[in-house]
Design a protein around this motif. Structure first.
Motif, PDB file in Angstrom:
ATOM      1  N   ASP A 258       0.872  -1.169  -0.032  1.00  0.00           N
ATOM      2  CA  ASP A 258      -0.066  -0.092  -0.197  1.00  0.00           C
ATOM      3  C   ASP A 258       0.872   1.300  -0.010  1.00  0.00           C
ATOM      4  O   ASP A 258       0.569   2.066  -0.729  1.00  0.00           O
ATOM      5  N   LYS A 262       1.377   4.358  -2.809  1.00  0.00           N
ATOM      6  CA  LYS A 262       1.312   5.959  -2.783  1.00  0.00           C
ATOM      7  C   LYS A 262       2.297   6.460  -3.247  1.00  0.00           C
ATOM      8  O   LYS A 262       2.247   7.387  -3.995  1.00  0.00           O
ATOM      9  N   GLN A 435      -7.146  11.662  -7.191  1.00  0.00           N
ATOM     10  CA  GLN A 435      -5.756  11.284  -6.505  1.00  0.00           C
ATOM     11  C   GLN A 435      -4.750  11.122  -7.488  1.00  0.00           C
ATOM     12  O   GLN A 435      -3.635  11.401  -7.276  1.00  0.00           O
ATOM     13  N   TYR A 439      -1.138  13.250  -7.679  1.00  0.00           N
ATOM     14  CA  TYR A 439       0.339  12.608  -7.649  1.00  0.00           C
ATOM     15  C   TYR A 439       1.158  13.350  -8.670  1.00  0.00           C
ATOM     16  O   TYR A 439       2.396  13.571  -8.416  1.00  0.00           O
TER      17      TYR A 439
END
Lengths: 457, 457
Positions: A258, A262, A435, A439
């Motif tokens: 996880d 990210k 999201q 990024y």
């Protein structure tokens, strides 16, 4: 292309590949390799690849595991550098299989061969009308080839590949490539990611059961200029254990995975169905650049439901200025001009488009959650225009139509419109769009900072 | 039945009710009430209800809000005790509307009238082929009437009622009653719950935007001997606020509502779609009496995904004894006899049924998550038998079929088989089945304890 193991025996899986390639009008030559050198459908037959009087770009191996090593060696001798090994019975099948896999790996290295598999379904390229999935019926993918698209998939499981293809029948038909990587003894998801970074792919979906080379995956993902969506089995030790017996590999710590996602800007998906439902927010819509969402609906109920879903997912309701509200009231007889905007059951193309334009052009709004009813053709027309408005204002709309599942499926496939099947999916699409945007922003900033540092600023 | 406000004017909503009742062969007499006393389709026309030369069991009022009060009074004078007031423009529409609602409420009390609404869609009773939803096309619900069922819905929003009906087209067709309660100025969800507690309903689904009489709802729910599934808008203050402007009422504290649901054994749903997807686990399957689930699949990928979903949802993987595993290995050539059980791509009716029988009869197993592939008719046949096996062993199976969304829809509607559309829904169904079972257990215990206390033990 040579299909090694294609014959006319009953239940022969290689034959299904030959037949499908001929049926789909694949432009390249197809050769069958079998003990009797018998032709398979329109593919000429040979005992070994060395007998084929032509250069071979790709060999697909689908013979029993015990004979794969020999087939690989023969390919090496013929000078074939690219293989897809679909046969099962390797590291997923215990110690003996692991031995066979190591052996074939050594042989391949010796000849400079790169390969996908073993224990995989094969690959599909919709633009080239090429598919070497075993077991498919001829013509089964005609509907995919008719509208080749820009979404590519890397899939560790054969069954899941079929699921993705099947699901797309009811979705915006937009498949580019599907690569089933199986035991990934040589080429793995990172290698395929590197390849897809520079082709005609817009979005990449990945189904993983394990990660064997984590750092390599992170580096490939960071290098990729395209959104990457991943569903990975093994959130729990029990799930990881079950996956182990399917395709081989080591279980991975989910928390670490996880964190890696990210860091590398990989969007992690909550359900396997999102692999086919979410890409359309990237292929059909600009990225969501802020969290302020305007909700439009013909049903007050969905206004409330939307607000709940947006707020609990980390997005927010845009606060519409009084001048925007004034404009909205001028556009039609609204039930509610405060966000969520509720038009009530009235449907007029002009009113729909005026409202969409007012909301998307407002500085208070970063994106739209549009929930029109679908009683009339006018709703379809308005969605076609809405997609254009979104491009014009560089803001996305997630569209859901209550009250007509069958019509949603029809609209999506017939008109290629990015309409979601549930309001939850629509909201989730906005979340992943933002999201990914956040990024890329960080990434761009970092690149800028690095460049500035290099210049000594 | 009198439809007050049905006329032949263009866009008249009352007429759509008359026409639909005639088209559906509803067995009772239908009368139209309008200023011109004109007949509407086959319904005779009258200026007021008092002119109708027959007793009226039910009047449906669909006239502008300003005229509703008068219509209610005329119903009272005629001795009609049951009304459905579908007109909008009451407490949901501001101060003036609130005044009108108070007035009609007083009038109704004066005459001892009980009513549903105002601002509602109406009610449907599939067994009686009766529906007074406004705006529906004649014959639109024939498919519902063809297979009347045992799932009843209480819905605060008209739009959501339509959504439920539409969704069921692709689900196990099993609708009993739908009651749209709107502003619930008189009868509310508790009253309807009390009514449904004693009819031919097996499961109750509720869509709520607010709760005005919380304690009353809890008491009704506790009295009900049937599973109650609720989706409520207003998890966030923003969602509650948006719901307010739709149907009137006070916003509610979500934490309190959640606690009340637990106390009353109400299953709270995570998405509105679950209102139609989850009831089938109650209508077609025994309750789940423990947490130990056996997973069966033809695809190793879904074994891993299942394990993840079960473990993260509070259920667990059954640990199969070595004798059970032995039996499984005897039933067919399994890829994996340890739970999740993986048969691989082979499909034989006998093997399917032997495995289902071994798993369901095992003392190690409380329920089954069955994920067969759907390539052949044999899978449909095996599901028909699986439903019987579940009844025999008094254990439920949640069934999901990867790789064929269109076929899932067909199987559900054509064969009335309880097959879920996603693996997430299937797992969620097992969770709510067990949740309700655990509640009934506590309830039974409490009844026993109370009885014992009463006897002074």
């Amino acid at each position: 292309v040579a299909i090694i193991g294609a014959s006319n025996s009953p239940f022969n899986l290689g034959r299904s590949i030959c037949d499908a390639l001929v049926a789909s009008d694949y432009s390249g030559a197809v050769y069958a390799v079998n003990r009797k050198a018998e032709p398979v459908g329109k593919a000429a037959g040979f005992v070994t690849v060395s007998d084929i009087p032509a250069e071979i770009d790709l060999a697909v191996i689908i013979v029993p595991a015990l004979h794969v090593g020999k087939a690989v060696r023969q390919c090496g001798e013929k000078g074939i550098k690219n293989l897809i090994i679909e046969s099962a019975g390797f590291s997923e099948a215990g110690d003996e299989g692991r031995g066979l896999q190591n052996e074939l790996s050594k042989t391949a290295k010796q000849y400079g061969i790169r390969y996908i598999g073993p224990n995989c379904l094969g690959v599909m390229n919709a633009h080239h009308r090429f598919c070497c999935f075993y077991g498919g019926a001829p013509g089964a993918f005609d509907w995919v080839y008719a509208k080749p698209g820009t979404v590519s998939y890397i899939i560790q499981s054969g069954g899941v590949s079929s699921l993705i293809v099947d699901s797309f029948k009811h979705d915006v038909a937009n498949i580019n490539k599907i690569i089933s990587i199986g035991n990934k003894a040589d080429l793995d998801e990172s290698d395929v990611l590197d390849y897809l970074a520079h082709d005609n792919t817009e979005v990449i979906g990945i189904y993983l059961e394990n990660v064997s080379r984590g750092r390599k995956l992170i580096e490939s993902a960071k290098r990729s200029p395209k959104p990457i969506l991943v569903y990975k089995v093994g959130k729990t030790p029990e799930g990881a254990q079950a996956a182990l017996s399917h395709t081989s590999g080591m279980a991975n710590n989910d928390v670490i995975f996880d964190a890696a996602c990210k860091q590398a800007g990989i969007v992690r998906l909550a359900s396997i169905g999102q692999l086919h439902s979410l890409p359309k927010i990237f292929t059909h819509m600009p990225l969501l650049k802020g969290r302020r969402i305007a909700v439009f609906s013909n049903s007050g109920a969905f206004g409330g439901i939307s607000a709940d879903l947006l707020l609990t997912s980390g997005l927010g309701l845009a606060k519409l200025s009084s001048s925007t509200q004034e404009k909205l009231r001028g556009a039609g007889k609204l039930y509610n001009a405060v966000n969520p905007v509720d038009l009530g059951p009235s449907v007029s193309l002009k009113t729909f488009l005026d409202i969409y334009d007012i909301l998307l052009s407002s500085d208070d709004v970063d994106g739209l959650l549009a929930i029109p009813s679908v009683w009339k053709q006018v709703v379809i027309d308005s969605i076609i225009e809405l997609v254009k408005l979104c491009k014009h204002y560089d803001k996305p709309a997630a569209i859901y139509i209550p009250n007509a599942v069958s019509r949603i499926l029809e609209i999506r496939t017939t008109h290629s419109l990015p309409v979601f099947e549930s309001i939850e999916d629509a909201v989730r699409a906005l979340v992943v769009s933002h999201q990914y945007y956040a990024y890329t922003l960080k990434k761009d900033k970092r690149v800028l900072i690095d460049a500035a540092n290099a210049r000594g600023e």
